[in-house]
Write a protein that holds these residues in place. Sequence first.
Motif, PDB file in Angstrom:
ATOM      1  N   PHE A 255       8.074  -4.463 -17.334  1.00 54.86           N
ATOM      2  CA  PHE A 255       8.246  -3.516 -16.230  1.00 54.86           C
ATOM      3  C   PHE A 255       9.051  -2.306 -16.691  1.00 54.86           C
ATOM      4  CE2 PHE A 255       9.966  -1.664 -12.433  1.00 54.86           C
ATOM      5  CZ  PHE A 255       8.969  -1.826 -11.492  1.00 54.86           C
ATOM      6  N   LYS A 256      10.160  -2.551 -17.363  1.00 57.80           N
ATOM      7  CA  LYS A 256      11.000  -1.447 -17.848  1.00 57.80           C
ATOM      8  C   LYS A 256      10.246  -0.565 -18.837  1.00 57.80           C
ATOM      9  CE  LYS A 256      15.495  -3.614 -17.192  1.00 57.80           C
ATOM     10  NZ  LYS A 256      16.661  -4.178 -17.858  1.00 57.80           N
ATOM     11  N   LYS A 257       9.464  -1.177 -19.691  1.00 62.82           N
ATOM     12  CA  LYS A 257       8.720  -0.408 -20.694  1.00 62.82           C
ATOM     13  C   LYS A 257       7.707   0.528 -20.051  1.00 62.82           C
ATOM     14  CE  LYS A 257       5.582  -0.821 -24.610  1.00 62.82           C
ATOM     15  NZ  LYS A 257       4.875  -1.694 -25.528  1.00 62.82           N
ATOM     16  N   PHE A 258       7.011   0.069 -19.034  1.00 55.56           N
ATOM     17  CA  PHE A 258       5.921   0.850 -18.465  1.00 55.56           C
ATOM     18  C   PHE A 258       6.305   1.656 -17.234  1.00 55.56           C
ATOM     19  CE2 PHE A 258       3.770  -2.161 -21.195  1.00 55.56           C
ATOM     20  CZ  PHE A 258       2.977  -1.284 -21.919  1.00 55.56           C
ATOM     21  N   ASP A 259       7.487   1.457 -16.701  1.00 51.58           N
ATOM     22  CA  ASP A 259       7.984   2.322 -15.633  1.00 51.58           C
ATOM     23  C   ASP A 259       8.574   3.564 -16.308  1.00 51.58           C
ATOM     24  OD1 ASP A 259       8.936   3.458 -13.308  1.00 51.58           O
ATOM     25  OD2 ASP A 259      10.623   2.073 -13.112  1.00 51.58           O
TER      26      ASP A 259
ATOM     27  N   GLU B 118       5.600  -7.251  -6.671  1.00 56.15           N
ATOM     28  CA  GLU B 118       4.162  -7.133  -6.861  1.00 56.15           C
ATOM     29  C   GLU B 118       3.814  -7.207  -8.351  1.00 56.15           C
ATOM     30  OE1 GLU B 118       3.383  -4.230  -2.981  1.00 56.15           O
ATOM     31  OE2 GLU B 118       3.816  -3.346  -4.943  1.00 56.15           O
ATOM     32  N   PHE B 119       4.679  -6.622  -9.176  1.00 61.03           N
ATOM     33  CA  PHE B 119       4.468  -6.626 -10.627  1.00 61.03           C
ATOM     34  C   PHE B 119       4.546  -8.042 -11.187  1.00 61.03           C
ATOM     35  CE2 PHE B 119       5.872  -5.923 -15.048  1.00 61.03           C
ATOM     36  CZ  PHE B 119       4.857  -5.074 -15.465  1.00 61.03           C
TER      37      PHE B 119
ATOM     38  N   LYS C 234       0.805  -1.228   0.000  1.00 63.72           N
ATOM     39  CA  LYS C 234       0.000   0.000   0.000  1.00 63.72           C
ATOM     40  C   LYS C 234       0.837   1.277   0.000  1.00 63.72           C
ATOM     41  CE  LYS C 234      -3.618  -2.577   0.174  1.00 63.72           C
ATOM     42  NZ  LYS C 234      -3.911  -3.195  -1.081  1.00 63.72           N
ATOM     43  N   ASP C 235       1.940   1.262  -0.800  1.00 65.55           N
ATOM     44  CA  ASP C 235       2.795   2.449  -0.882  1.00 65.55           C
ATOM     45  C   ASP C 235       2.472   3.317  -2.086  1.00 65.55           C
ATOM     46  OD1 ASP C 235       3.804   0.889  -2.922  1.00 65.55           O
ATOM     47  OD2 ASP C 235       5.898   1.057  -2.289  1.00 65.55           O
ATOM     48  N   GLY C 236       1.428   2.967  -2.829  1.00 66.63           N
ATOM     49  CA  GLY C 236       1.023   3.756  -3.985  1.00 66.63           C
ATOM     50  C   GLY C 236       1.765   3.409  -5.257  1.00 66.63           C
ATOM     51  N   LEU C 237       2.619   2.388  -5.210  1.00 69.16           N
ATOM     52  CA  LEU C 237       3.355   1.897  -6.385  1.00 69.16           C
ATOM     53  C   LEU C 237       3.305   0.383  -6.393  1.00 69.16           C
ATOM     54  CD1 LEU C 237       6.617   4.044  -6.278  1.00 69.16           C
ATOM     55  CD2 LEU C 237       4.719   4.308  -7.871  1.00 69.16           C
ATOM     56  N   ILE C 238       3.392  -0.174  -7.572  1.00 74.00           N
ATOM     57  CA  ILE C 238       3.539  -1.618  -7.697  1.00 74.00           C
ATOM     58  C   ILE C 238       5.023  -1.883  -7.925  1.00 74.00           C
ATOM     59  CG2 ILE C 238       2.987  -3.616  -9.133  1.00 74.00           C
ATOM     60  CD1 ILE C 238       0.238  -2.378  -9.579  1.00 74.00           C
ATOM     61  N   ASN C 239       5.682  -2.461  -6.922  1.00 72.15           N
ATOM     62  CA  ASN C 239       7.116  -2.730  -7.047  1.00 72.15           C
ATOM     63  C   ASN C 239       7.338  -3.982  -7.888  1.00 72.15           C
ATOM     64  OD1 ASN C 239       6.953  -5.054  -5.370  1.00 72.15           O
ATOM     65  ND2 ASN C 239       7.183  -3.795  -3.545  1.00 72.15           N
ATOM     66  N   ARG C 240       8.598  -4.344  -8.078  1.00 75.62           N
ATOM     67  CA  ARG C 240       8.911  -5.466  -8.978  1.00 75.62           C
ATOM     68  C   ARG C 240       8.270  -6.779  -8.544  1.00 75.62           C
ATOM     69  NH1 ARG C 240      12.800  -4.276 -12.856  1.00 75.62           N
ATOM     70  NH2 ARG C 240      13.792  -2.280 -12.485  1.00 75.62           N
TER      71      ARG C 240
ATOM     72  N   GLY D 269       8.982   1.567  -9.871  1.00 72.77           N
ATOM     73  CA  GLY D 269       7.624   1.301  -9.427  1.00 72.77           C
ATOM     74  C   GLY D 269       6.652   1.658 -10.538  1.00 72.77           C
ATOM     75  N   ILE D 270       5.513   0.988 -10.539  1.00 72.48           N
ATOM     76  CA  ILE D 270       4.471   1.254 -11.522  1.00 72.48           C
ATOM     77  C   ILE D 270       3.364   2.041 -10.820  1.00 72.48           C
ATOM     78  CG2 ILE D 270       2.761   0.218 -13.074  1.00 72.48           C
ATOM     79  CD1 ILE D 270       5.612  -0.291 -13.993  1.00 72.48           C
ATOM     80  N   SER D 271       3.183   3.281 -11.237  1.00 70.57           N
ATOM     81  CA  SER D 271       2.118   4.110 -10.664  1.00 70.57           C
ATOM     82  C   SER D 271       0.781   3.694 -11.267  1.00 70.57           C
ATOM     83  CB  SER D 271       2.376   5.588 -10.953  1.00 70.57           C
ATOM     84  OG  SER D 271       2.232   5.836 -12.345  1.00 70.57           O
ATOM     85  N   LYS D 272      -0.291   4.195 -10.703  1.00 63.33           N
ATOM     86  CA  LYS D 272      -1.614   3.880 -11.241  1.00 63.33           C
ATOM     87  C   LYS D 272      -1.738   4.380 -12.675  1.00 63.33           C
ATOM     88  CE  LYS D 272      -4.988   3.882  -8.349  1.00 63.33           C
ATOM     89  NZ  LYS D 272      -6.109   4.238  -7.458  1.00 63.33           N
TER      90      LYS D 272
END
Length: 72
Positions: free
Chosen positions: A47-51, A26-27, A18-24, A57-60
């Motif tokens: 992950f690299k493409k969309f970060d 979690e991804f 629940k840190d507001g990002l999807i880490n590796r 981290g992947i934001s919403k």
Amino acid sequence: MQIKEWVDELFEIFDVNKDGLINRSEFVELIHCLLQDKGLRMCESIFKKFDANHDNGISKEELTEMIIDLAL
């Protein structure tokens, strides 16, 4: 269900800490869920493409772009 609602739900489920990002880690779980077995090998490149801002981290917003790009 609209894309925004789907992304909100996915984000809530996979942002485990629940840190507001999807880490590796979690991804990896998210991709595994979406793509099943073939997703594990693709995780790092996706992950690299969309970060987009390279903050590891992947934001919403980034997840929304990913869903739109991959699903549509």
